[in-house]
Design a protein around this motif. Sequence first.
Motif, mmCIF file in Angstrom:
data_model
loop_
_atom_site.group_PDB
_atom_site.id
_atom_site.type_symbol
_atom_site.label_atom_id
_atom_site.label_comp_id
_atom_site.label_asym_id
_atom_site.label_seq_id
_atom_site.Cartn_x
_atom_site.Cartn_y
_atom_site.Cartn_z
ATOM 1 N N SER A 99 -89.302 -54.837 -44.578
ATOM 2 C CA SER A 99 -88.289 -54.190 -45.413
ATOM 3 C C SER A 99 -87.550 -53.160 -44.577
ATOM 4 O O SER A 99 -86.341 -53.207 -44.432
ATOM 5 C CB SER A 99 -88.929 -53.556 -46.644
ATOM 6 O OG SER A 99 -89.206 -54.551 -47.604
ATOM 7 N N MET A 100 -88.308 -52.205 -43.992
ATOM 8 C CA MET A 100 -87.688 -51.264 -43.053
ATOM 9 C C MET A 100 -88.467 -51.188 -41.747
ATOM 10 O O MET A 100 -87.954 -50.688 -40.752
ATOM 11 C CB MET A 100 -87.549 -49.880 -43.692
ATOM 12 C CG MET A 100 -86.542 -49.893 -44.829
ATOM 13 S SD MET A 100 -86.341 -48.304 -45.619
ATOM 14 C CE MET A 100 -85.152 -47.542 -44.544
ATOM 15 N N SER A 172 -89.685 -47.839 -46.675
ATOM 16 C CA SER A 172 -89.100 -48.623 -47.761
ATOM 17 C C SER A 172 -90.035 -48.622 -48.966
ATOM 18 O O SER A 172 -91.251 -48.786 -48.814
ATOM 19 C CB SER A 172 -88.908 -50.062 -47.272
ATOM 20 O OG SER A 172 -89.003 -50.960 -48.352
ATOM 21 N N VAL A 243 -90.126 -60.758 -50.689
ATOM 22 C CA VAL A 243 -89.667 -60.031 -51.875
ATOM 23 C C VAL A 243 -88.243 -59.530 -51.619
ATOM 24 O O VAL A 243 -88.006 -58.819 -50.639
ATOM 25 C CB VAL A 243 -90.614 -58.859 -52.194
ATOM 26 C CG1 VAL A 243 -90.079 -58.028 -53.352
ATOM 27 C CG2 VAL A 243 -92.015 -59.380 -52.510
ATOM 28 N N ARG A 488 -106.574 -51.744 -46.469
ATOM 29 C CA ARG A 488 -105.329 -52.081 -45.763
ATOM 30 C C ARG A 488 -105.641 -51.951 -44.278
ATOM 31 O O ARG A 488 -106.502 -51.151 -43.913
ATOM 32 C CB ARG A 488 -104.299 -51.030 -46.177
ATOM 33 C CG ARG A 488 -102.893 -51.191 -45.686
ATOM 34 C CD ARG A 488 -102.087 -50.040 -46.269
ATOM 35 N NE ARG A 488 -100.714 -50.054 -45.844
ATOM 36 C CZ ARG A 488 -99.873 -49.050 -46.033
ATOM 37 N NH1 ARG A 488 -100.269 -47.959 -46.637
ATOM 38 N NH2 ARG A 488 -98.619 -49.125 -45.641
HETATM 39 P P1 FAD Z 1 -92.413 -52.199 -43.970
HETATM 40 O O1 FAD Z 1 -92.822 -51.882 -42.590
HETATM 41 O O2 FAD Z 1 -91.068 -52.719 -44.188
HETATM 42 O O3 FAD Z 1 -93.409 -53.191 -44.690
HETATM 43 C C1 FAD Z 1 -94.787 -53.168 -44.516
HETATM 44 C C2 FAD Z 1 -95.283 -54.617 -44.372
HETATM 45 O O4 FAD Z 1 -95.178 -55.282 -45.630
HETATM 46 C C3 FAD Z 1 -94.432 -55.453 -43.415
HETATM 47 O O5 FAD Z 1 -94.958 -55.407 -42.115
HETATM 48 C C4 FAD Z 1 -94.477 -56.837 -43.999
HETATM 49 O O6 FAD Z 1 -95.576 -57.535 -43.487
HETATM 50 C C5 FAD Z 1 -94.649 -56.602 -45.471
HETATM 51 N N1 FAD Z 1 -93.346 -56.649 -46.145
HETATM 52 C C6 FAD Z 1 -92.422 -55.684 -46.139
HETATM 53 N N2 FAD Z 1 -91.389 -56.007 -46.884
HETATM 54 C C7 FAD Z 1 -91.642 -57.217 -47.384
HETATM 55 C C8 FAD Z 1 -90.924 -58.080 -48.254
HETATM 56 N N3 FAD Z 1 -89.755 -57.701 -48.752
HETATM 57 N N4 FAD Z 1 -91.468 -59.273 -48.574
HETATM 58 C C9 FAD Z 1 -92.679 -59.624 -48.085
HETATM 59 N N5 FAD Z 1 -93.396 -58.844 -47.260
HETATM 60 C C10 FAD Z 1 -92.886 -57.642 -46.917
HETATM 61 N N6 FAD Z 1 -98.530 -45.034 -45.988
HETATM 62 C C11 FAD Z 1 -98.840 -44.816 -47.271
HETATM 63 O O7 FAD Z 1 -98.880 -45.749 -48.075
HETATM 64 N N7 FAD Z 1 -99.115 -43.563 -47.719
HETATM 65 C C12 FAD Z 1 -99.071 -42.495 -46.906
HETATM 66 O O8 FAD Z 1 -99.275 -41.379 -47.349
HETATM 67 C C13 FAD Z 1 -98.769 -42.705 -45.522
HETATM 68 N N8 FAD Z 1 -98.761 -41.676 -44.653
HETATM 69 C C14 FAD Z 1 -98.420 -41.895 -43.349
HETATM 70 C C15 FAD Z 1 -98.395 -40.814 -42.469
HETATM 71 C C16 FAD Z 1 -98.023 -40.987 -41.137
HETATM 72 C C17 FAD Z 1 -97.987 -39.807 -40.206
HETATM 73 C C18 FAD Z 1 -97.631 -42.273 -40.688
HETATM 74 C C19 FAD Z 1 -97.134 -42.484 -39.287
HETATM 75 C C20 FAD Z 1 -97.689 -43.357 -41.555
HETATM 76 C C21 FAD Z 1 -98.083 -43.193 -42.891
HETATM 77 N N9 FAD Z 1 -98.140 -44.255 -43.800
HETATM 78 C C22 FAD Z 1 -98.481 -44.029 -45.102
HETATM 79 C C23 FAD Z 1 -97.902 -45.631 -43.346
HETATM 80 C C24 FAD Z 1 -96.418 -46.093 -43.416
HETATM 81 O O9 FAD Z 1 -95.579 -45.173 -42.766
HETATM 82 C C25 FAD Z 1 -95.913 -46.285 -44.840
HETATM 83 O O10 FAD Z 1 -96.776 -47.069 -45.595
HETATM 84 C C26 FAD Z 1 -94.510 -46.908 -44.869
HETATM 85 O O11 FAD Z 1 -93.955 -46.762 -46.144
HETATM 86 C C27 FAD Z 1 -94.541 -48.385 -44.515
HETATM 87 O O12 FAD Z 1 -93.342 -48.749 -43.917
HETATM 88 P P2 FAD Z 1 -92.165 -49.443 -44.722
HETATM 89 O O13 FAD Z 1 -92.172 -48.865 -46.088
HETATM 90 O O14 FAD Z 1 -90.931 -49.351 -43.920
HETATM 91 O O15 FAD Z 1 -92.677 -50.932 -44.886
#
Ligand code: FAD
Length: 544
Positions: A99-100, A172, A243, A488
């Motif tokens: 997503s992002m 995202s 999604v 996870r």
């Molecule tokens: P993406 O990287 O876009 O998606 C995550 C994965 O989901 C992808 O790799 C893909 O496999 C799958 N995916 C994404 N979009 C789709 C789609 N549309 N259809 C099918 N599959 C898909 N996470 C938490 O949950 N809570 C926290 O409090 C938290 N704290 C953090 C703190 C730090 C310092 C860091 C570095 C990370 C933290 N994270 C945390 C982890 C992460 O940063 C987050 O979960 C972040 O929101 C995930 O990245 P994203 O939303 O861009 O998802």
Amino acid sequence: PNSVPRQRGIAIPQGISQHRFFEALDELREELGTQHVELNDKELRSGWYMEHPNTHDMMNIVEQEELVASAVVYPACTEDVVKIVRWANKYRIPIFPISMGRNLGYGGAAPRVRGSVTVDLGRRMNKILNIDPDDHTCLIEPGVSFYALFEEVQKKGYTHIWVDVPDLGGGSIVGNTVDRGVGYTPYGDHWACHSGLEVVLPTGEVIRTGMGALPGNNTWQTFPYGFGPYSDGIFSQSNFGIVTKMGMTLMPNPGGYESFMYTFQKEENLAPLIEIIRPLRITNILENVAQLRHCLQTLAVRGLPRTTYFGGHGPIPQSIIHEELEKMPIGDCTWVYYGMSYGPTHIRKYKLDIIDKEFKKIAGARKIDPTTLPKDEYFWSRDRIAAGIPDLEELLWVNWMPNGSHVAFSPVSPIKGKDAERLYELAKKRHAEAGIDLMPAFCVGLREMHLIVEIVFDSKDAEMRKKAEICLRDMIDDAAALGYGEYRTHLVLMDQVAATYSWNDNALMKFNERLKDSLDPNGILAPGRCGIWPERYRGHGWEM
Ligand code: FAD
């Protein structure tokens, strides 16, 4: 930004010649527009959280070029995603949706299979399709970040609506939710708070789940189940679909809030404290996903490198941590509890008095008066996050190491003292063996807790990376032997974690593989994600 020259050339997907792959990309350029298909032939740049690469994991735990994309494509709409999926089937090219791609700590933007074509949904599909101020719901595309939704709610003047946010607001909402991420208001279980998906299946059909399947409905975002089997679950932590739209329920403004912080002096306070937390959390006196953190994280989140305090090898001595804490506004301690009480003053007071009475049963427990804390103290970042205000301060503890990267060990357990102790002890033992600093945080859900142990490492130091990986793999095995499994995990650890869910001769994985083979007969969608390999790959040495 840090760049790494390429040693292994362009990561052409396995099973197709470079020439044919380039021809296939040209065909896709004709469908999507030239500028929306990018070959990944440049050096690998790390960037930082807000300017992260979408071709690989900038916090790599294995060698940087192991998990890289061959190309990145940018669909503008669901129809474009369908075109990409059909194209991938035609050439049997693995594609990996993000997503992002800010999934840092769990693989970032990297695909599981080297040479996959990354489908970066978020760059162009970033619309907030609807915010319903009466129902408190929204419908969004994959590129909508927590910041973007928060800002839109503010812009529209919907002061009665809150958005739940995780520690970092730049991710995202769709990506975080399908990976079953968490935030810190009472709406912190994002998966539980979503309602309705639009999904492109690996063969190109488009479905809407729940009420979305009923033409003309007006309840897609208010009733998640619809009629018949509840299919949403198979699209989270899986590789069964892409999604393209998601509904989300939003929290009503509770009419006031107040963060609080307690410190506890001794390591052995952990078990009795968890016993105190459980009934308070289950009855919602403790209302949000509360965090009980080891004090080292409180020191690390100041953002200074570890060498500021300790230049030696192996874990930083506890005595140094305690000396440093003594100088900080929160004072010396071993555990720090961050919580939030919601509602008008008199409602908060009722709950906070109970919490105070219970927490003070631990000898030496101290409630820190927030008015004594400077505005840049980390407490205020937790305060914002638990009030649904996106933030980035949490990134600071990653600076603990040069080229600061992290991978989490995140087992689930009951909210019981003996479970907390067992997990803490096993993490402590494995960290000591590996010579790594231990930074555990217990995140208390409703009837379970995730222990999140963040291993912070230098991603440019191959020896340290290896130590971190061994430590993680040992902890996963030790935990599984005691009956604990991860909620996870990082791409590199997915096979190992999936294999621990092995009851009845791996019956669950066999079921997942049957679903995979029937939904994705050519095995094109995110092969290997969450340990699920399509038939074409299974048993051919792809597992890690
Ligand atoms: P993406 O990287 O876009 O998606 C995550 C994965 O989901 C992808 O790799 C893909 O496999 C799958 N995916 C994404 N979009 C789709 C789609 N549309 N259809 C099918 N599959 C898909 N996470 C938490 O949950 N809570 C926290 O409090 C938290 N704290 C953090 C703190 C730090 C310092 C860091 C570095 C990370 C933290 N994270 C945390 C982890 C992460 O940063 C987050 O979960 C972040 O929101 C995930 O990245 P994203 O939303 O861009 O998802």
